[in-house]
Scaffold this motif. Structure first.
Motif: not given
Length: 406
Positions: A133, A136-137, A139, A142, A146-148, A151, A201
Motif C-alpha cells: 500500500s 502506491y502512496y 507512486e 499504480q 489505487s493512487t497516492k 493507496p 488509507n
C-alpha cells in the motif's frame, strides 16, 4: 523407524502449504484462491490420515467452541427453509461453505506451536500488504483506482484498513512476548509500516474502530499500562493516531455534518447519511422478524422493498453497511447469538494463555467494532481470517489428538 521418518517428511511438506496459505490470505489474489486451498486441505487430510480420517474428525467434536460455531453454521443453512430468494441465499452462504472444511482440518492438523507460527505469518502478511500500500502512496506503481490519494491496492480500503489495524495490534503483542531480538525487530518494523498504512488509507471506520479497541484494551489492562513495553506501544499508537485524525479531520467533519442533516432535516445524504438510512431500515426489518430473521437470502429484497415504498433514492443497495444489522435481519437474535456466544466461549476458554487470549481479543474486537460500519463478514479475506483464527485459537484446548507434529 522408516514410517516415522516418512511421516515427519510428509508433515513438513504439508505444513509448508498451510503456511503459504496463511501468509497469502491477507492478499486475496483471485476468486478461486481459497476454494483451491480448501480442496487441497481435504485431499491432504485424506492422504495423510488414510483409514483414520473419521477417527480424527471425532477430535473436532471434542471442542465445545467448534461445536457452537458448527451449530451456527447449521442454523444459517436452516434459514434457507424460510428464504424466498434461494439463489441469493446460497450466494450468501459462500461465507460458510469453505469454513466447514478448513476449520476442522486445520484444527486437527496443527498443534499449539504451529498455530502460533500461523498467527505470526498472518502478522507478516499484514506487514507485506502495508508495504504494498505504501508503494502506491509513494507512486512507485499504480493499479486501477489505487493512487497516492487512495493507496488501497487491489482490495477495497474497507478491508485494507482493517488489516492495517490488525497488523498494529498483532505486531505489538508478538513484540511484547517475543524473546528473540531479531524477531522483535521484525515486529517493530511491521508495527511501523502498518501504522503508516492505517494513516494513508481512507477507511474512517477502521481508524475509529482502532481507537475504540485501543480504549477497550486500556480499560481492561489499566493496571499494566505503566509497564515500559506497554506504555511505548500505547503512546506511539495514540500519537500517530492523533496525526491520522488531524490529517483526515475534514472527512470526519463532513461525516458529522451529514449525520446532523439526518437528525435535524431527515435528509439521508453523503456517506454517513446513506448509512444512517440503511441502519434505520435494517432495524425495521429486525423488528418485524426478531427471533429467526427473514432468512439468509431475503434481507436484500426486504430492504429494497421498504426503500422502494418510501421512494428512497438508496433502494438499489444490496446490503446495509452494518454486519450486526445484516446478521440480525438474516438470522434473527437466535442466529446472531449463536455466533456471538461461540466467540465469547472460545475467548473465555483460552483466557489462561495470556498471549493467545489478547490476540483473540484484539482480533474479534477489531471485527466487532468495524462491523458497525461495514459488512465485513461478507468480504474476503476478512471472513477467511475470522474462521481460520477461530480454529487456531481453539487448538489451545485440543485434547487426545494424534498430531503430525508430535
Amino acid at each position: 523407524m522408516k514410517e516415522n521418518l516418512e511421516q515427519v517428511a510428509n508433515s513438513n511438506k504439508y505444513l509448508i502449504i498451510i503456511y503459504f496459505f496463511m501468509i497469502t490470505t491477507p492478499f486475496y489474489f483471485f476468486p478461486s484462491q481459497y476454494p483451491l486451498f480448501t480442496v487441497f486441505f481435504v485431499i491432504m487430510f485424506i492422504v495423510y490420515y488414510k483409514k483414520e480420517v473419521f477417527v480424527q474428525l471425532k477430535v473436532a467434536f471434542m471442542n465445545k467452541a467448534l461445536i457452537l460455531i458448527g451449530l451456527y453454521f447449521l442454523y444459517t443453512y436452516l434459514s434457507l427453509l424460510w428464504t424466498s430468494n434461494i439463489e441469493h441465499g446460497f450466494a450468501v452462504q459462500k461465507v460458510y461453505r469453505e469454513a466447514l472444511f478448513y476449520i476442522p482440518i486445520l484444527y486437527i492438523f496443527l498443534n499449539q506451536k504451529t498455530a502460533e507460527i500461523s498467527l505470526k505469518l498472518f502478522c507478516i502478511g499484514f506487514g507485506l500488504y502495508a508495504l504494498y500500500s505504501i508503494g502506491y502512496y509513494l507512486e512507485f506503481y499504480q493499479y486501477g483506482a489505487s493512487t497516492k490519494d487512495n493507496p488501497q491496492g487491489h482490495l477495497g480500503y474497507e478491508t485494507v484498513t482493517v488489516k492495517m489495524s490488525l497488523g498494529i495490534f498483532f505486531s505489538s503483542i508478538f513484540y511484547y512476548f517475543e524473546s528473540n531480538n531479531k524477531m522483535r525487530y521484525l515486529f517493530i518494523f511491521i508495527f511501523i509500516v502498518c501504522l503508516i498504512g492505517l494513516g494513508i488509507n481512507n477507511g474512517r471506520a477502521a481508524q475509529l474502530s482502532f481507537l475504540l479497541v485501543l480504549i477497550t484494551l486500556i480499560i481492561i489492562y489499566r493496571k499494566n499500562i505503566f509497564s515500559k513495553k506497554t506504555l511505548i506501544v500505547f503512546l506511539s499508537s495514540i500519537i500517530i493516531l492523533g496525526v491520522v485524525f488531524y490529517k483526515h479531520k475534514d472527512r470526519f467533519e463532513i461525516g458529522y455534518l451529514e449525520l446532523k442533516k439526518v437528525v435535524v432535516e431527515k435528509k439521508y445524504e453523503g456517506s454517513w447519511g446513506i448509512r444512517a438510512y440503511m441502519y434505520l431500515t435494517g432495524i425495521k426489518i429486525i423488528k418485524e422478524n426478531p427471533f429467526f430473521g427473514v432468512g439468509s437470502g431475503d434481507s436484500k429484497d426486504t430492504y429494497r422493498l421498504i426503500a422502494s415504498k418510501e421512494n428512497s433514492p438508496h433502494a438499489w443497495f444490496s446490503h446495509m453497511h452494518n454486519q450486526h444489522i445484516e446478521l440480525l435481519s438474516r438470522y434473527g437474535f437466535v442466529g446472531y447469538s449463536l455466533l456471538l456466544i461461540s466467540v465469547i466461549y472460545l475467548l473465555y476458554n483460552i483466557r489462561e494463555n495470556r498471549k493467545f487470549f489478547i490476540l483473540g481479543l484484539v482480533f474479534y474486537l477489531t471485527i466487532f467494532y468495524n462491523s458497525f460500519f461495514n459488512t465485513l463478514l461478507d468480504r474476503k479475506p476478512i471472513y477467511i481470517l475470522f474462521f481460520v483464527i477461530f480454529a487456531l485459537l481453539a487448538i489451545l484446548n485440543k485434547k487426545d489428538i494424534k498430531s503430525i507434529n508430535n
